[in-house]
Design a protein around this motif. Structure first.
Motif, short mmCIF file in Angstrom:
data_model
loop_
_atom_site.label_atom_id
_atom_site.label_comp_id
_atom_site.label_asym_id
_atom_site.label_seq_id
_atom_site.Cartn_x
_atom_site.Cartn_y
_atom_site.Cartn_z
N VAL A 180 1.99 32.75 -24.50
CA VAL A 180 2.13 31.82 -23.85
C VAL A 180 3.29 31.55 -23.00
O VAL A 180 4.26 31.57 -23.55
N GLU A 183 4.00 26.16 -20.87
CA GLU A 183 3.31 25.21 -21.61
C GLU A 183 2.92 23.85 -20.52
O GLU A 183 3.51 23.78 -19.35
N ARG A 184 1.93 23.21 -21.21
CA ARG A 184 1.22 21.97 -20.51
C ARG A 184 2.60 20.98 -20.45
O ARG A 184 3.39 20.78 -21.24
N ASP A 207 -1.64 22.79 -17.10
CA ASP A 207 -2.16 23.40 -18.11
C ASP A 207 -1.10 24.33 -18.88
O ASP A 207 -0.19 24.77 -18.06
N ALA A 208 -1.50 24.76 -19.95
CA ALA A 208 -0.78 26.06 -20.52
C ALA A 208 -1.32 27.39 -20.11
O ALA A 208 -2.59 27.35 -19.58
N GLY A 209 -0.54 28.42 -19.99
CA GLY A 209 -1.20 29.51 -19.62
C GLY A 209 -0.32 30.83 -19.95
O GLY A 209 1.07 30.52 -20.37
N SER A 210 -0.95 31.97 -19.96
CA SER A 210 -0.38 33.26 -20.23
C SER A 210 -0.21 33.98 -18.98
O SER A 210 -0.96 33.50 -17.84
N ASP A 213 -3.04 33.98 -16.39
CA ASP A 213 -3.86 32.92 -16.08
C ASP A 213 -3.77 32.03 -14.85
O ASP A 213 -2.42 31.99 -14.17
N ARG A 233 7.71 33.68 -17.52
CA ARG A 233 8.00 32.27 -18.30
C ARG A 233 8.80 31.36 -17.31
O ARG A 233 9.76 31.71 -16.67
#
Length: 239
Positions: A180, A183-184, A207-210, A213, A233
């Motif tokens: 990830v 982070e949200r 939203d969280a995402g990799s 995404d 990041r």
């Protein structure tokens, strides 16, 4: 002892030697015949598996529960092999049949398919990123594995484990995830890139995402909610 008695004794001795010789040769003949037909079945089934799964796997066939001296009945023509269900690693049922003379024989066979699969070389904790040193390729019977096992280690370094796993675990897709990067609720930079222009502004990830995404991000200047792709990041980009 008369000449007649001597001749009778010699005939009996010769007959005894002949029976002894036949008793020694017969099991060898049966074993060879048994081996021949089992090899034919093995070759046929392995070829069928290669046609289905490709040439990247080694195939081994055994006949569980079959007597070592079992033989198929004589057949004037090449006998036929019919599977009772689609071929798969593990236990399979098959039917061997002959047209002349007509007969049918049901058998169970065990098919082992060996491939190199990705295995943990040491225990790794949940959330820890994998390195090349954490992964080994090991030859394994895939019949006992889940369908999404991994056969290459190329894409695994940098992935995170979803749960703690011990050394020797065969890795599957459900065990790993991209790390990830956003982070949200995290403050991020929103990049807008067009030919000849690149603008960055502040935003908040909803939203969280990799990597790769698409997540919702709120532009802090306009308060508009937009969708952007996670690049690294703390950085997202509007497509």
């Amino acid at each position: 002892m008369s000449i007649v008695d001597i001749l009778r004794r010699d005939r009996l001795f010769a007959a005894f030697l002949l029976l002894l010789l036949l008793s020694m040769l017969l099991p060898l003949s049966v074993a060879a015949s048994t081996s021949d037909w089992q090899q034919q079945v093995s070759d046929e089934l392995c070829q069928r598996w290669q046609d289905i799964g490709g040439p990247g796997a080694d195939c081994s066939i055994s006949f569980p529960g079959l007597s070592p001296n079992f033989q198929l009945q004589h057949c004037e023509q090449p006998w036929q092999i019919n599977l009772l269900r689609p071929l798969q690693p593990g236990r399979n049922g098959l039917e061997i049949s002959c047209e002349q003379p007509w007969w049918r024989q049901n058998l169970a066979v065990q098919i082992q398919i060996f491939r190199e699969v990705a295995v943990l070389a040491r225990s790794v904790s949940a959330g820890q990123r994998l390195t090349a040193a954490d992964i080994s390729l090991v030859r394994h019977d895939i019949g006992a594995l889940s369908k999404d096992f991994l056969t290459s280690a190329d894409s695994l370094p940098g992935m995170e484990l979803r749960r703690t796993l011990r050394a020797g675990t065969v890795l599957s897709r459900d065990m790993i995830a991209l790390p990830v990067l956003v982070e949200r609720g995290q403050q991020v930079n929103i990049r807008v890139q067009r030919p000849g222009i690149r603008i960055e502004m502040k935003g908040t990830a909803l939203d969280a995402g990799s990597a790769g995404d698409r997540i919702r991000v709120r532009n802090e200047s306009s308060q508009k909610i937009i969708r952007a792709t996670v690049l690294e990041r703390g950085l997202v980009q509007v497509d």
